[in-house]
Write an enzyme that holds these catalytic residues in place. Sequence first.
Site, PDB file in Angstrom:
ATOM      1  N   ASP A 227       1.033  -1.435   0.213  1.00  0.00           N
ATOM      2  CA  ASP A 227       0.030   0.450   0.184  1.00  0.00           C
ATOM      3  C   ASP A 227       1.739   1.281   0.193  1.00  0.00           C
ATOM      4  O   ASP A 227       2.276   1.532   0.226  1.00  0.00           O
ATOM      5  CB  ASP A 227      -1.063   0.189   1.057  1.00  0.00           C
ATOM      6  CG  ASP A 227      -2.158   0.649   0.957  1.00  0.00           C
ATOM      7  OD1 ASP A 227      -1.951   1.886  -0.405  1.00  0.00           O
ATOM      8  OD2 ASP A 227      -2.704   0.875   1.855  1.00  0.00           O
TER       9      ASP A 227
HETATM   10  C1  BGC Z   1      -4.982   3.692   0.018  1.00  0.00           C
HETATM   11  C2  BGC Z   1      -4.998   2.704  -1.071  1.00  0.00           C
HETATM   12  C3  BGC Z   1      -4.520   2.740  -1.888  1.00  0.00           C
HETATM   13  C4  BGC Z   1      -3.545   3.987  -2.225  1.00  0.00           C
HETATM   14  C5  BGC Z   1      -2.949   4.771  -3.887  1.00  0.00           C
HETATM   15  C6  BGC Z   1      -3.659   4.103  -0.483  1.00  0.00           C
HETATM   16  O1  BGC Z   1      -3.706   4.870   1.206  1.00  0.00           O
HETATM   17  O2  BGC Z   1      -4.725   2.451   1.137  1.00  0.00           O
HETATM   18  O3  BGC Z   1      -6.340   1.493  -1.097  1.00  0.00           O
HETATM   19  O4  BGC Z   1      -4.892   2.323  -3.026  1.00  0.00           O
HETATM   20  O5  BGC Z   1      -3.651   4.931  -1.174  1.00  0.00           O
HETATM   21  O6  BGC Z   1      -4.108   5.688  -3.794  1.00  0.00           O
END
Ligand code: BGC
Length: 754
Positions: A227
Amino acid sequence: MDIDTILNELTLEEKAGLCSGADFWHTKAVKRLGIEPIMVSDGPHGLRKNVDLAENPNQAIEAVCFPTASALACSFDTQLLTEMGKALGEECQAENVSVILGPGCNIKRSPLCGRNFEYFSEDPYLASRMAIAHIKGVQSKGIGTSLKHFAANNQEYRRHSVNEEIDERTLHEIYLAAFEPVVKDAKPWTVMCSYNKINGYYSSQNKLLLSDILRDEWGYEGLVMSDWGAVDDRVRGIKAGLDLEMPSSMGKNDAFIIKAVEDGTLSMDELDKCVRRVLELIAKSGESKTEMVWDKDRHHKLAEKIESECAVLLKNDDNALPLSTSDSIAFIGAFAEDPRYQGGGSSHINSYKTTSALEAVKNVCNVTYASGFSLEKDEINPELEKEALDVAAKADKVVVFAGLPESFESEGYDRKHMRMPNNQLELIDKLCEVNKNVIIVLHNGSPIELPFADKVKAILEMYLGGQAVGGAEIKLLFGDVNPSGKLAETFPLKLEDNPSYLNFPGEGDSVRYAEGIFVGYRYYEKKKMAVRFPFGHGLSYTTFEYSDLRLSDIEVGEKKNLTAELCITNTGSYAGAEVVELYIQPINPNVIRPVKELKGFEKVFLKPGESKRIVFSLDKSAFAYYSDKIHDWYSESGEYNVLIGASSADIRLSGKVHFNASKTLPIHFTLDSTGGDISETEEGKQMLDEMLKLVFIGANGGADEKSESGLEMLTAMTRDMPLHALVSFTDSPDITRERLKLLIDKLNEIYSHE
Ligand code: BGC
């Protein structure tokens, strides 16, 4: 792409570089070897693609916002999810995005999780089926998905560091169970690890999670990415199986990789495994690129159709709905004009247009409108309130467009309570005083307390219904579409009833999943608690009759599947779809289990008077629980009810089967095992009976006419007594610790098989 040759030619620096992003959304290129970058983008209910060359990584192109996962799951319709997935895949092809980040199939542990709107359900079976359908749709268009957030990302509070204490059974039976079938069946191109720690280990460097379970047990062959910003120790991450760090860490973590290889703490083989998977993803994406045109208006219509099949009619007394165009109707509530249809954070779509209910109703009939409350501040505005009450007093029916304003729920923070704003609650109470026909239309990403539920005539739950929500609302309210959604999560009466209440969001940096496997309806049912609306509940403008349940057999087993077939008939006067739910209930299990669990569902559309047969096929997994004795799923021999319901609380048909397990669980006996423990096995019971006779005779100096009842008492007393305690009960020379040990060894030889 010849990956083996490329792996031979890449320098250590290039390899390390490929294991992290070039920027926020791209992988790195290695021009000299023809390796092109690929783009990944959020997801999951629309395309949030960064505007090319925009400095702000969150400035997104205009796109179509579909209903969010909490709404989608209520459709209980896998084909619909696949259709949406295909549309997303087309959009990605047209926009040159290789992977769309999502879907998220984390379990809704608490209604307060700020990101619940992005997740499907409190039930792992339903969540996994929805994710499978979504992924298959997207990937059928040659676009990858990223199943997220692996695993147990169930709260936003301290999401980057919280340590979740989850026991093995709960982790597997609830939280991983939402992912396991998805990984095996839909084969997502990528999996995104979560931010949190589980039992002391960050997911981004958790070998048990990323390698032992995901790859070795479940056979996952795709790429694991972090993530955004979830990496703690990059080298441990590589060793654990985290292939790609996203986004770029400005070369800092690449340098750690290089150093670790140079000083021998990381082997080239370990690094190559990750690089290979990055290259495989890039190759796959290159091979599946096609020219595609994206028709936004078509997808807007699809978003409306999807939402109209997701909305849940929670209540409809006196057939208050559908509305008739000849009624005099008042629309009250700012959401009629400015609907809330998506949540905040990384999934936020820059919608190219929005349809409100007020706009959509123009083509249907005249309604009067008053906003009634402000969405900006939770304050009562006497002028707005008075205007609304005046309008409502003159109407036959009052439809209130209510729910949670944007600031109430978002990625990044959890809700503090489950209440709606006071200004809305007070208005609804007052409206009920001036009009007997109040209908509530709700816009929210997660369950809310509904203190007005008994006062109003009808409640239509839209969740966060996507940019076309207004069109869907009008079709549903006026009966052009018959509501067919069912709740994918329980609406408790109040927050305090929720099983995680005492341990959410935890203390300091850790949270105990003390409720164990009893999440959602598994808890409320076990505790026989009243809820506002149960899991699986949803009404229709028509009625359905369930009949003629036939089970293929009364005996099933590991290799003998069960078929459950039934008939469903539309007995009312509207065409409509019904979600038929199948639950399995263990009748007398040897381990603690929920009362029942969802193991099948089918949505069927029927014209008035029409009947169809529905067939469910169940394999051994429908009877299984996760056993921490064998560290695997286990389906125990015994009797089970097969329950067919219109909701978890409305079971219409039932049948009984006996499941025959091919082997019993291994049991390991010690001197601490009780009389009860050993008498659960045939040989153990025999041995115990013989021993107790000796104990009894020893203690009473011989048998007499009272022997039988005396022995019974002794047996009852020793049920909870450890074996070693028997020794001091008798002067029989046959009952010694050494003798007992021999007996235990004998039992272990028979029962502690692997
Ligand atoms: C989120 C993800 C997301 C990623 C990119 C993160 O903060 O938890 O779900 O895909 O950011 O935006």
